[in-house]
Design a protein around this motif. Structure first.
Motif, PDB file in Angstrom:
ATOM      1  N   LEU A  23       5.156   2.085   8.626  1.00  0.00           N
ATOM      2  CA  LEU A  23       4.961   1.145   7.782  1.00  0.00           C
ATOM      3  C   LEU A  23       3.855   0.441   7.880  1.00  0.00           C
ATOM      4  O   LEU A  23       2.956  -0.051   6.861  1.00  0.00           O
ATOM      5  CB  LEU A  23       6.202   0.232   7.900  1.00  0.00           C
ATOM      6  CG  LEU A  23       7.582   0.552   7.426  1.00  0.00           C
ATOM      7  CD1 LEU A  23       8.677  -0.348   7.832  1.00  0.00           C
ATOM      8  CD2 LEU A  23       7.427   0.719   5.793  1.00  0.00           C
ATOM      9  N   ALA A  24       3.308  -0.098   9.051  1.00  0.00           N
ATOM     10  CA  ALA A  24       2.022  -0.702   9.164  1.00  0.00           C
ATOM     11  C   ALA A  24       0.852   0.029   8.605  1.00  0.00           C
ATOM     12  O   ALA A  24      -0.116  -0.649   7.999  1.00  0.00           O
ATOM     13  CB  ALA A  24       1.925  -0.954  10.695  1.00  0.00           C
ATOM     14  N   ARG A  25       0.807   1.261   8.825  1.00  0.00           N
ATOM     15  CA  ARG A  25      -0.348   2.068   8.348  1.00  0.00           C
ATOM     16  C   ARG A  25      -0.504   2.124   7.089  1.00  0.00           C
ATOM     17  O   ARG A  25      -1.420   2.214   6.515  1.00  0.00           O
ATOM     18  CB  ARG A  25      -0.491   3.613   8.996  1.00  0.00           C
ATOM     19  CG  ARG A  25      -0.782   3.832  10.500  1.00  0.00           C
ATOM     20  CD  ARG A  25      -1.166   5.281  10.846  1.00  0.00           C
ATOM     21  NE  ARG A  25       0.188   5.890  10.722  1.00  0.00           N
ATOM     22  CZ  ARG A  25       1.091   6.172  11.351  1.00  0.00           C
ATOM     23  NH1 ARG A  25       0.846   5.565  12.605  1.00  0.00           N
ATOM     24  NH2 ARG A  25       2.196   6.925  11.346  1.00  0.00           N
ATOM     25  N   ALA A  26       0.790   2.033   6.359  1.00  0.00           N
ATOM     26  CA  ALA A  26       0.836   2.095   4.818  1.00  0.00           C
ATOM     27  C   ALA A  26       0.592   0.626   4.287  1.00  0.00           C
ATOM     28  O   ALA A  26       0.548   0.318   3.219  1.00  0.00           O
ATOM     29  CB  ALA A  26       2.204   2.576   4.387  1.00  0.00           C
ATOM     30  N   GLY A  27       0.309  -0.329   5.197  1.00  0.00           N
ATOM     31  CA  GLY A  27       0.366  -1.520   4.491  1.00  0.00           C
ATOM     32  C   GLY A  27       1.220  -2.603   4.209  1.00  0.00           C
ATOM     33  O   GLY A  27       1.250  -3.536   3.568  1.00  0.00           O
ATOM     34  N   TRP A  28       2.612  -2.134   4.833  1.00  0.00           N
ATOM     35  CA  TRP A  28       3.980  -2.902   4.825  1.00  0.00           C
ATOM     36  C   TRP A  28       4.211  -3.603   6.039  1.00  0.00           C
ATOM     37  O   TRP A  28       4.337  -3.098   7.301  1.00  0.00           O
ATOM     38  CB  TRP A  28       4.972  -2.004   4.657  1.00  0.00           C
ATOM     39  CG  TRP A  28       4.931  -1.398   3.275  1.00  0.00           C
ATOM     40  CD1 TRP A  28       3.932  -0.494   2.818  1.00  0.00           C
ATOM     41  CD2 TRP A  28       5.808  -1.605   2.200  1.00  0.00           C
ATOM     42  NE1 TRP A  28       4.372  -0.193   1.185  1.00  0.00           N
ATOM     43  CE2 TRP A  28       5.418  -0.922   1.060  1.00  0.00           C
ATOM     44  CE3 TRP A  28       6.809  -2.344   1.973  1.00  0.00           C
ATOM     45  CZ2 TRP A  28       6.072  -0.933  -0.318  1.00  0.00           C
ATOM     46  CZ3 TRP A  28       7.673  -2.529   0.663  1.00  0.00           C
ATOM     47  CH2 TRP A  28       7.113  -1.961  -0.347  1.00  0.00           C
ATOM     48  N   ASN A  29       4.267  -5.050   5.939  1.00  0.00           N
ATOM     49  CA  ASN A  29       4.130  -5.797   7.080  1.00  0.00           C
ATOM     50  C   ASN A  29       5.513  -6.683   7.155  1.00  0.00           C
ATOM     51  O   ASN A  29       6.018  -7.161   5.936  1.00  0.00           O
ATOM     52  CB  ASN A  29       2.866  -6.657   7.212  1.00  0.00           C
ATOM     53  CG  ASN A  29       1.508  -5.924   7.203  1.00  0.00           C
ATOM     54  OD1 ASN A  29       1.618  -5.051   8.232  1.00  0.00           O
ATOM     55  ND2 ASN A  29       0.598  -5.944   6.258  1.00  0.00           N
ATOM     56  N   ARG A  30       5.697  -7.216   8.249  1.00  0.00           N
ATOM     57  CA  ARG A  30       6.802  -7.894   8.431  1.00  0.00           C
ATOM     58  C   ARG A  30       6.526  -9.248   7.452  1.00  0.00           C
ATOM     59  O   ARG A  30       5.623  -9.937   7.714  1.00  0.00           O
ATOM     60  CB  ARG A  30       7.064  -8.349   9.949  1.00  0.00           C
ATOM     61  CG  ARG A  30       8.197  -9.315  10.305  1.00  0.00           C
ATOM     62  CD  ARG A  30       8.042  -9.606  11.896  1.00  0.00           C
ATOM     63  NE  ARG A  30       9.074 -10.768  12.098  1.00  0.00           N
ATOM     64  CZ  ARG A  30       9.092 -11.174  13.212  1.00  0.00           C
ATOM     65  NH1 ARG A  30       8.322 -10.732  14.175  1.00  0.00           N
ATOM     66  NH2 ARG A  30      10.187 -11.863  13.776  1.00  0.00           N
ATOM     67  N   ASN A  87       7.275   8.833   0.307  1.00  0.00           N
ATOM     68  CA  ASN A  87       5.962   8.627   0.003  1.00  0.00           C
ATOM     69  C   ASN A  87       5.410   7.339  -0.126  1.00  0.00           C
ATOM     70  O   ASN A  87       5.899   6.576  -0.658  1.00  0.00           O
ATOM     71  CB  ASN A  87       5.803   9.376  -1.507  1.00  0.00           C
ATOM     72  CG  ASN A  87       4.131   9.454  -1.778  1.00  0.00           C
ATOM     73  OD1 ASN A  87       3.366   8.801  -1.333  1.00  0.00           O
ATOM     74  ND2 ASN A  87       3.747  10.044  -2.893  1.00  0.00           N
ATOM     75  N   PHE A  88       4.570   7.172   1.027  1.00  0.00           N
ATOM     76  CA  PHE A  88       3.958   5.736   1.505  1.00  0.00           C
ATOM     77  C   PHE A  88       2.693   5.354   0.426  1.00  0.00           C
ATOM     78  O   PHE A  88       1.786   6.202   0.706  1.00  0.00           O
ATOM     79  CB  PHE A  88       3.693   5.532   3.032  1.00  0.00           C
ATOM     80  CG  PHE A  88       4.970   5.701   3.603  1.00  0.00           C
ATOM     81  CD1 PHE A  88       5.874   4.517   3.997  1.00  0.00           C
ATOM     82  CD2 PHE A  88       5.258   6.874   3.922  1.00  0.00           C
ATOM     83  CE1 PHE A  88       7.034   4.713   4.754  1.00  0.00           C
ATOM     84  CE2 PHE A  88       6.520   7.131   4.808  1.00  0.00           C
ATOM     85  CZ  PHE A  88       7.218   5.977   5.288  1.00  0.00           C
ATOM     86  N   SER A  89       2.634   4.232  -0.060  1.00  0.00           N
ATOM     87  CA  SER A  89       1.351   3.744  -0.283  1.00  0.00           C
ATOM     88  C   SER A  89       1.437   2.105  -0.156  1.00  0.00           C
ATOM     89  O   SER A  89       2.365   1.704   0.279  1.00  0.00           O
ATOM     90  CB  SER A  89       1.159   3.960  -2.085  1.00  0.00           C
ATOM     91  OG  SER A  89       1.867   3.062  -2.707  1.00  0.00           O
ATOM     92  N   GLU A  90       0.321   1.400  -0.328  1.00  0.00           N
ATOM     93  CA  GLU A  90       0.233  -0.087   0.075  1.00  0.00           C
ATOM     94  C   GLU A  90       1.126  -0.932  -1.022  1.00  0.00           C
ATOM     95  O   GLU A  90       1.699  -1.800  -0.478  1.00  0.00           O
ATOM     96  CB  GLU A  90      -1.278  -0.399  -0.182  1.00  0.00           C
ATOM     97  CG  GLU A  90      -1.174  -1.948   0.594  1.00  0.00           C
ATOM     98  CD  GLU A  90      -2.595  -2.239   0.927  1.00  0.00           C
ATOM     99  OE1 GLU A  90      -2.969  -3.451   0.480  1.00  0.00           O
ATOM    100  OE2 GLU A  90      -3.506  -1.402   1.266  1.00  0.00           O
ATOM    101  N   SER A  91       1.389  -0.440  -2.001  1.00  0.00           N
ATOM    102  CA  SER A  91       2.304  -1.311  -3.107  1.00  0.00           C
ATOM    103  C   SER A  91       3.702  -0.642  -3.232  1.00  0.00           C
ATOM    104  O   SER A  91       4.505  -1.553  -3.771  1.00  0.00           O
ATOM    105  CB  SER A  91       1.623  -1.168  -4.536  1.00  0.00           C
ATOM    106  OG  SER A  91       1.344   0.082  -4.982  1.00  0.00           O
TER     107      SER A  91
END
Length: 98
Positions: A23-30, A87-91
């Motif tokens: 999650l962190a690498r994809a830009g999803w943060n706590r 599939n992960f992206s930042e948004s």
């Protein structure tokens, strides 16, 4: 970034559990908010400041560990599947049963 995982279950119901570095690498943060939508066998998580759902997390060795944990009717589209493709992206995070 793509990842294939087994469908987790809690009390016999499908569970979507994603945590940590992925999650962190994809830009999803706590603490970030998101909306969840379901279209057939595809579940989409979209970042949104107005989103009802929130990336949770905990601290590991002084570092935050983001967690997305969804169980129940929101992920019933995954019920007939043994595996999922994410599939992960930042948004967005797009989850599809395979």
């Amino acid at each position: 970034m793509n990842k294939t995982l087994n469908v987790c279950r809690k009390n016999g119901k499908p569970r979507l559990w994603i945590e940590g570095a992925t999650l962190a690498r994809a830009g999803w943060n706590r603490g970030e908010h998101y909306e969840l939508s379901v279209d057939g066998v595809t579940i989409t998580l979209s970042k949104s400041q107005q989103g009802v759902k929130k990336v949770s997390g905990r601290s590991r060795n002084g570092k935050e560990c983001p967690i997305i944990d969804i169980v129940g009717r929101d992920v019933m589209a995954l019920d007939p599947f043994a595996k999922i493709e994410i599939n992960f992206s930042e948004s967005n995070i797009i989850v599809k049963g395979i």
